[in-house]
Design a protein around this motif. Structure first.
Motif, PDB file in Angstrom:
ATOM      1  N   LEU A 210       0.825  -1.209   0.000  1.00 59.99           N
ATOM      2  CA  LEU A 210       0.000   0.000   0.000  1.00 59.99           C
ATOM      3  C   LEU A 210       0.862   1.263   0.000  1.00 59.99           C
ATOM      4  CD1 LEU A 210      -2.846  -0.992   2.493  1.00 59.99           C
ATOM      5  CD2 LEU A 210      -2.936  -0.898   0.003  1.00 59.99           C
ATOM      6  N   VAL A 211       2.020   1.201   0.639  1.00 65.23           N
ATOM      7  CA  VAL A 211       2.943   2.346   0.596  1.00 65.23           C
ATOM      8  C   VAL A 211       3.410   2.576  -0.837  1.00 65.23           C
ATOM      9  CG1 VAL A 211       5.239   3.138   1.283  1.00 65.23           C
ATOM     10  CG2 VAL A 211       3.695   2.167   2.991  1.00 65.23           C
ATOM     11  N   LEU A 212       3.760   1.510  -1.550  1.00 68.52           N
ATOM     12  CA  LEU A 212       4.159   1.641  -2.953  1.00 68.52           C
ATOM     13  C   LEU A 212       3.005   2.150  -3.817  1.00 68.52           C
ATOM     14  CD1 LEU A 212       6.175  -1.674  -3.426  1.00 68.52           C
ATOM     15  CD2 LEU A 212       7.111   0.633  -3.195  1.00 68.52           C
ATOM     16  N   LEU A 213       1.803   1.705  -3.504  1.00 66.27           N
ATOM     17  CA  LEU A 213       0.643   2.046  -4.314  1.00 66.27           C
ATOM     18  C   LEU A 213       0.231   3.502  -4.155  1.00 66.27           C
ATOM     19  CD1 LEU A 213      -1.602   0.804  -6.163  1.00 66.27           C
ATOM     20  CD2 LEU A 213      -2.933   0.478  -4.079  1.00 66.27           C
ATOM     21  N   THR A 214       0.232   3.997  -2.913  1.00 63.28           N
ATOM     22  CA  THR A 214      -0.289   5.339  -2.626  1.00 63.28           C
ATOM     23  C   THR A 214       0.800   6.393  -2.486  1.00 63.28           C
ATOM     24  OG1 THR A 214      -0.273   4.952  -0.227  1.00 63.28           O
ATOM     25  CG2 THR A 214      -2.258   4.314  -1.440  1.00 63.28           C
ATOM     26  N   GLY A 215       2.021   5.953  -2.184  1.00 62.29           N
ATOM     27  CA  GLY A 215       3.083   6.925  -1.960  1.00 62.29           C
ATOM     28  C   GLY A 215       3.038   7.558  -0.592  1.00 62.29           C
TER      29      GLY A 215
ATOM     30  N   TYR B 170      -6.537   6.202  -4.214  1.00 64.13           N
ATOM     31  CA  TYR B 170      -5.537   6.439  -5.237  1.00 64.13           C
ATOM     32  C   TYR B 170      -6.265   6.784  -6.527  1.00 64.13           C
ATOM     33  CZ  TYR B 170      -6.923   1.583  -4.996  1.00 64.13           C
ATOM     34  OH  TYR B 170      -7.657   0.448  -4.855  1.00 64.13           O
ATOM     35  N   GLN B 171      -5.531   7.123  -7.534  1.00 58.55           N
ATOM     36  CA  GLN B 171      -6.151   7.524  -8.791  1.00 58.55           C
ATOM     37  C   GLN B 171      -6.924   6.352  -9.404  1.00 58.55           C
ATOM     38  OE1 GLN B 171      -6.187  10.656  -9.763  1.00 58.55           O
ATOM     39  NE2 GLN B 171      -4.992  11.122  -7.916  1.00 58.55           N
ATOM     40  N   THR B 172      -8.063   6.667 -10.019  1.00 54.70           N
ATOM     41  CA  THR B 172      -8.923   5.626 -10.585  1.00 54.70           C
ATOM     42  C   THR B 172      -8.189   4.792 -11.633  1.00 54.70           C
ATOM     43  OG1 THR B 172     -10.776   7.146 -10.269  1.00 54.70           O
ATOM     44  CG2 THR B 172     -11.173   5.209 -11.631  1.00 54.70           C
ATOM     45  N   GLY B 173      -7.239   5.380 -12.331  1.00 53.35           N
ATOM     46  CA  GLY B 173      -6.500   4.658 -13.358  1.00 53.35           C
ATOM     47  C   GLY B 173      -5.670   3.499 -12.821  1.00 53.35           C
ATOM     48  N   ILE B 174      -5.414   3.501 -11.502  1.00 49.19           N
ATOM     49  CA  ILE B 174      -4.646   2.407 -10.914  1.00 49.19           C
ATOM     50  C   ILE B 174      -5.347   1.071 -11.149  1.00 49.19           C
ATOM     51  CG2 ILE B 174      -3.898   1.424  -8.715  1.00 49.19           C
ATOM     52  CD1 ILE B 174      -2.068   3.572  -9.555  1.00 49.19           C
ATOM     53  N   TRP B 175      -6.680   1.076 -11.040  1.00 47.50           N
ATOM     54  CA  TRP B 175      -7.421  -0.172 -11.245  1.00 47.50           C
ATOM     55  C   TRP B 175      -7.281  -0.662 -12.685  1.00 47.50           C
ATOM     56  CZ3 TRP B 175      -9.342  -4.097  -8.777  1.00 47.50           C
ATOM     57  CH2 TRP B 175      -9.692  -3.978  -7.425  1.00 47.50           C
ATOM     58  N   ALA B 176      -7.185   0.271 -13.632  1.00 47.96           N
ATOM     59  CA  ALA B 176      -7.068  -0.140 -15.034  1.00 47.96           C
ATOM     60  C   ALA B 176      -5.714  -0.780 -15.318  1.00 47.96           C
ATOM     61  CB  ALA B 176      -7.285   1.069 -15.941  1.00 47.96           C
TER      62      ALA B 176
ATOM     63  N   HIS C  85      -3.385  -1.889 -12.736  1.00 48.55           N
ATOM     64  CA  HIS C  85      -2.876  -2.798 -11.706  1.00 48.55           C
ATOM     65  C   HIS C  85      -4.028  -3.521 -11.015  1.00 48.55           C
ATOM     66  CE1 HIS C  85       1.138  -1.074 -12.164  1.00 48.55           C
ATOM     67  NE2 HIS C  85       0.593   0.130 -12.065  1.00 48.55           N
ATOM     68  N   ALA C  86      -4.981  -3.994 -11.795  1.00 47.13           N
ATOM     69  CA  ALA C  86      -6.128  -4.692 -11.206  1.00 47.13           C
ATOM     70  C   ALA C  86      -5.698  -6.005 -10.555  1.00 47.13           C
ATOM     71  CB  ALA C  86      -7.184  -4.948 -12.278  1.00 47.13           C
ATOM     72  N   ALA C  87      -4.788  -6.740 -11.195  1.00 45.25           N
ATOM     73  CA  ALA C  87      -4.372  -8.040 -10.662  1.00 45.25           C
ATOM     74  C   ALA C  87      -3.710  -7.916  -9.285  1.00 45.25           C
ATOM     75  CB  ALA C  87      -3.444  -8.743 -11.645  1.00 45.25           C
ATOM     76  N   PRO C  88      -2.730  -6.987  -9.087  1.00 43.18           N
ATOM     77  CA  PRO C  88      -2.152  -6.852  -7.742  1.00 43.18           C
ATOM     78  C   PRO C  88      -3.181  -6.455  -6.684  1.00 43.18           C
ATOM     79  CG  PRO C  88      -0.754  -5.781  -9.358  1.00 43.18           C
ATOM     80  CD  PRO C  88      -2.012  -6.155 -10.064  1.00 43.18           C
ATOM     81  N   LEU C  89      -4.114  -5.568  -7.049  1.00 47.99           N
ATOM     82  CA  LEU C  89      -5.131  -5.146  -6.091  1.00 47.99           C
ATOM     83  C   LEU C  89      -6.059  -6.299  -5.712  1.00 47.99           C
ATOM     84  CD1 LEU C  89      -6.006  -1.622  -7.508  1.00 47.99           C
ATOM     85  CD2 LEU C  89      -5.081  -2.105  -5.240  1.00 47.99           C
ATOM     86  N   LEU C  90      -6.437  -7.102  -6.698  1.00 48.09           N
ATOM     87  CA  LEU C  90      -7.313  -8.237  -6.412  1.00 48.09           C
ATOM     88  C   LEU C  90      -6.602  -9.276  -5.554  1.00 48.09           C
ATOM     89  CD1 LEU C  90      -9.112  -8.717  -9.852  1.00 48.09           C
ATOM     90  CD2 LEU C  90     -10.084  -7.809  -7.722  1.00 48.09           C
ATOM     91  N   LEU C  91      -5.336  -9.517  -5.823  1.00 44.28           N
ATOM     92  CA  LEU C  91      -4.574 -10.461  -5.007  1.00 44.28           C
ATOM     93  C   LEU C  91      -4.447  -9.964  -3.567  1.00 44.28           C
ATOM     94  CD1 LEU C  91      -1.709 -11.492  -7.460  1.00 44.28           C
ATOM     95  CD2 LEU C  91      -3.603 -12.912  -6.672  1.00 44.28           C
TER      96      LEU C  91
END
Length: 307
Positions: free
Chosen positions: A150-155, A166-172, A174-180
């Motif tokens: 989460l630190v890497l994801l949000t800064g 975080y920005q909505t584009g993250i899901w587009a 990096h959906a796989a890491p978020l789902l895992l």
């Protein structure tokens, strides 16, 4: 943090466990105990006396109160409005540690519950305490890997920054890491809250009890504190799961809080479905599943870094 959100979250905590039980009743074709059953149970327990085991000491007397106080402090640390406000330089170290403090406050509650169980001198409660500690030791590495992800994801580094979205584009991208990560934390929630398939809060079989085995000597207000603390811990972990998956939303804080509570309700329904469709696993399988949770979290972090 708006104190009104904090108080409302405290009030709603028993409701979500009622939602879990009603979901299980629905799948079993039963009427169920009702969404507000735990409120009535807590009120009834608060009116009763607190008998003490003859072998117990002051530690057993204080353990439920300290465990509940630690969980309440964790709820106070949690950013219920999903906002990451500016951090004062004087409080920057504390803000950076808030995510670790949050989980260790929850761990403090477990620690004193275990001490209270051991203080009775009962081998049966000691058995439940040893199993509880074993599971928590296996979960802890996965939690730290998740916080790093989460630190890497949000800064950010504080709990408010990690859960502010975080920005909505993250899901587009990096959906796989978020789902895992979400799947891994859902398994952590089931383990930490002693739910099926790791534990069964409704079982009273001697060889399979974990959390329930530790609190057999508690009654009255002490038992009410334990049950409410468990409900609040479930709400906190479910809220963490929902907040870590939500992107930044340009809504008012009240609407974000309502969305967060709606997500906690959906998580409670999901837990009820899991408990209705899965059987409790064997104890020998539990370490393997928890280690797989660590691997899932690590894999999600690596996918985010590499891709």
């Amino acid at each position: 943090m708006n104190i009104a959100y904090f108080l409302l979250a405290l009030l709603l905590a028993p409701f979500f466990l009622g939602l879990v039980n009603q979901t299980k009743a629905f799948f079993a074709g039963r009427r169920g105990p009702g969404l507000f059953r735990l409120y009535f149970d807590l009120a009834k327990l608060l009116r009763k006396s607190c008998p003490r085991a003859a072998t117990s000491t002051w530690l057993f007397d204080l353990a439920p109160s300290i465990a509940l106080a630690a969980t309440l402090l964790a709820a106070l640390v949690f950013p219920w409005s999903l906002e990451a406000g500016p951090t004062d330089a004087a409080h920057a170290p504390l803000a950076a540690l808030s995510s670790v403090v949050f989980f260790y406050l929850l761990g403090t509650g477990r620690f004193f519950t275990v001490l209270g169980a051991l203080d009775t001198g009962s081998a049966f409660e000691g058995m439940g305490a040893s199993r509880e500690v074993q599971f928590s030791a296996l979960v802890e590495p996965a939690i730290f890997v998740l916080l790093g992800f989460l630190v890497l994801l949000t800064g950010g580094d504080s709990l408010a920054d990690l859960l502010a979205g975080y920005q909505t584009g993250i899901w587009a991208h990096h959906a796989a890491p978020l789902l895992l990560a979400g799947l891994a934390f859902f398994a952590i929630l089931l383990s930490e809250c002693c739910r099926v398939p790791f534990d069964d809060p409704e079982t009273h079989l001697e060889l399979t009890m974990i959390h329930e085995a530790m609190i057999l000597d508690n009654a009255g207000p002490d038992l009410a504190f334990i049950h409410y603390g468990a409900a609040l811990k479930f709400e906190l972990l479910a809220a963490f799961l929902v907040a870590m998956l939500l992107p930044a939303l340009p809504f008012a804080s009240a609407l974000r809080f309502a969305l967060l509570m709606g997500g906690v309700g959906a998580t409670a329904v999901a837990v009820g479905i899991v408990e209705s469709t899965l059987a409790r696993m064997r104890f020998l399988k539990t370490p393997q599943v928890l280690l797989a949770t660590l691997l899932l979290t690590t894999l999600g972090a690596l996918l985010f870094v590499l891709f």
